[in-house]
Design an enzyme around this catalytic site. Structure first.
Site, PDB file in Angstrom:
ATOM      1  CB  THR A   1       5.268 -12.979   9.714  1.00 30.89           C
ATOM      2  OG1 THR A   1       3.884 -12.866   9.397  1.00 30.89           O
ATOM      3  CG2 THR A   1       5.756 -11.683  10.344  1.00 30.89           C
ATOM      4  N   PRO A   2       6.092 -15.728   8.024  1.00 29.46           N
ATOM      5  CG  PRO A   2       7.764 -17.352   8.274  1.00 29.46           C
ATOM      6  CD  PRO A   2       7.357 -15.975   8.743  1.00 29.46           C
ATOM      7  CB  ALA A   3       2.001 -17.130  10.682  1.00 28.14           C
TER       8      ALA A   3
ATOM      9  CE  LYS B   1       2.322  -4.266   6.491  1.00 24.14           C
ATOM     10  NZ  LYS B   1       1.292  -4.172   5.446  1.00 24.14           N
TER      11      LYS B   1
ATOM     12  CG  HIS C   1      -1.021  -7.197   5.975  1.00 21.71           C
ATOM     13  ND1 HIS C   1      -1.341  -5.946   6.450  1.00 21.71           N
ATOM     14  CD2 HIS C   1      -0.351  -7.829   6.977  1.00 21.71           C
ATOM     15  CE1 HIS C   1      -0.898  -5.818   7.692  1.00 21.71           C
ATOM     16  NE2 HIS C   1      -0.280  -6.945   8.033  1.00 21.71           N
TER      17      HIS C   1
ATOM     18  CG  PHE D   1      -0.995  -8.127  16.257  1.00 20.33           C
ATOM     19  CD1 PHE D   1      -0.557  -8.956  15.246  1.00 20.33           C
ATOM     20  CD2 PHE D   1      -0.084  -7.723  17.215  1.00 20.33           C
ATOM     21  CE1 PHE D   1       0.769  -9.367  15.173  1.00 20.33           C
ATOM     22  CE2 PHE D   1       1.244  -8.123  17.159  1.00 20.33           C
ATOM     23  CZ  PHE D   1       1.675  -8.947  16.147  1.00 20.33           C
TER      24      PHE D   1
ATOM     25  CB  CYS E   1      -1.745  -3.886  11.486  1.00 20.50           C
ATOM     26  SG  CYS E   1      -0.465  -4.328  12.664  1.00 20.50           S
TER      27      CYS E   1
ATOM     28  CB  THR F   1       0.136 -12.104  17.967  1.00 17.04           C
ATOM     29  OG1 THR F   1       0.380 -13.443  18.410  1.00 17.04           O
ATOM     30  CG2 THR F   1       0.226 -11.149  19.145  1.00 17.04           C
TER      31      THR F   1
ATOM     32  CG  HIS G   1       3.956  -4.001   9.759  1.00 20.75           C
ATOM     33  ND1 HIS G   1       2.925  -3.090   9.889  1.00 20.75           N
ATOM     34  CD2 HIS G   1       3.388  -5.228   9.887  1.00 20.75           C
ATOM     35  CE1 HIS G   1       1.788  -3.736  10.093  1.00 20.75           C
ATOM     36  NE2 HIS G   1       2.043  -5.030  10.090  1.00 20.75           N
TER      37      HIS G   1
ATOM     38  CD  GLU H   1      -1.761 -10.648   2.307  1.00 17.77           C
ATOM     39  OE1 GLU H   1      -2.272  -9.606   1.854  1.00 17.77           O
ATOM     40  OE2 GLU H   1      -0.708 -10.652   2.975  1.00 17.77           O
TER      41      GLU H   1
END
Length: 373
Positions: free
Chosen positions: A269-271, A296, A265, A360, A132, A232, A301, A276
């Site tokens: 996503t929670p992670a 996004k 970014h 990723f 990405c 990932t 995305h 970030e």
């Protein structure tokens, strides 16, 4: 600190349209490009941000989006593709490779070679694929070619298309939202895919001044890192993201306090959102916090295209003195370290901004731009 580069051309192809100003107005209005896209597979969500028409195969689509976007960026800059000092740097994540049998029989850079020939480039392009971060890294590499004297003009683009394999993979990974993207929201539950292309034309300052080129912005610096935490998942400590931003600021010769706007970014996503936020807290926590926005939730995305598309959004935010609301954001996480535009655009008077991309495999890239006031 090394010599900056002039940004003299820009173009994008998005699910909200193609014109810089028209798409920007839709972003400011909080619009998104998600529509229902049928799939033969069982997915967590059948919404995606696609660019109509959507009937051709992914390989042809990738090339067409690239050629059209490159052409518009060159026209905006007042340049032609076959200039003696012009190089092309083209990035994608996997493009059409996963879903096209012909593509899998060829080197991954074949699409870039064909695109460069079609637009009339003199030399084979530099081709890259860093997940990405591909679009951001295309800009980074182009700037380095100019700084080293290997080129006077670099046409830097990221392109990617929606394919069945990508949708199925992100559904299986549970990175796909079952609802809608909500970056930095307490209810964030994943991203939705999109497709698009973004292109920036960079020139050495001497070359741009010599031909009295239109100046959209100045590229000031870049930084990259790889945290290698997972194939990932991001590093929860956000070491790579923090290092990428610190290196970009050092390259630009500026301090955290100088950065007024950040295009995050913001994958939702929670992670990724947690990592970030941690990186932003580590870099900006001791001083004034920049205004942070993300796109996004509007564009989807776009994988290998996201870095260039978000660099363009940052440049427009700096030029226009306003940032768009984060689409889908309604309940910001309580501990998010920076102000977020929610529900409406937010005005500002900042000149320097940073764009951050997290890919990723731990590919983290940050870019710093400045606009004259």
């Amino acid at each position: 600190m090394v010599a900056p580069a002039a940004v003299t051309g820009a173009a994008w192809s998005t699910a909200l349209g193609h014109g810089l100003d028209a798409v920007w107005r839709r972003l400011l209005a909080g619009e998104h490009g998600f529509v229902e896209v049928a799939s033969p597979h069982r997915l967590r969500n059948t919404l995606a941000a696609v660019i109509p028409p959507h009937g051709e195969g992914p390989a042809l689509r990738l090339r067409r989006l690239a050629v059209e976007t490159l052409g518009r960026a060159l026209a905006r800059a007042g340049l032609v593709a076959d200039g003696a000092d012009t190089r092309f740097v083209l990035g994608t994540s996997l493009g059409a490779w996963l879903d096209d049998a012909r593509e899998r029989e060829l080197p991954l850079h074949t699409w870039a070679d064909e695109v460069a020939r079609e637009v009339g480039a003199r030399e084979a392009p530099v081709s890259l694929s860093t997940a990405c971060s591909s679009g951001s890294d295309a800009i980074l590499v182009g700037a380095e070619l100019i700084r080293s004297g290997a080129a006077e003009v670099c046409v830097c683009a990221g392109v990617d298309v929606l394919t069945p394999s990508k949708r199925l993979a992100h559904s299986a990974l549970s990175t796909m939202s079952p609802t809608r993207p909500r970056a930095f929201d307490a209810r964030h539950d994943g991203m939705l895919l999109g497709e698009g292309a973004g292109c920036l034309v960079l020139e050495s300052m001497k070359h741009a001044r010599g031909r009295e080129a239109p100046l959209l912005a100045v590229f000031r610096g870049a930084g990259s890192a790889n945290d290698a935490a997972s194939m990932t998942s991001p590093d929860p400590a956000a070491t790579g993201a923090r290092l990428a931003m610190e290196r970009a600021l050092a390259d630009a010769g500026v301090a955290p306090v100088d950065i007024g706007v950040v295009n995050a970014h913001g994958s939702a996503t929670p992670a990724n959102d947690r990592a970030e936020a941690e990186a932003l807290r580590a870099l900006f926590g001791a001083g004034p916090s920049p205004l942070v926005f993300a796109t996004k939730g509007a564009f989807g995305h776009t994988l290998g295209a996201t870095g260039t598309m978000e660099a363009i959004a940052l440049i427009l935010a700096l030029r226009e003195g306003v940032v768009p609301p984060v689409a889908g954001l309604e309940q910001p996480e309580r501990d998010f370290p920076c102000p977020l535009p929610m529900g409406r655009p937010v005005r500002h008077e900042e000149r320097l901004g940073l764009s951050l991309t997290l890919g990723f495999g731990g590919f983290d890239t940050a870019l710093v731009f400045e606009v004259p006031r």
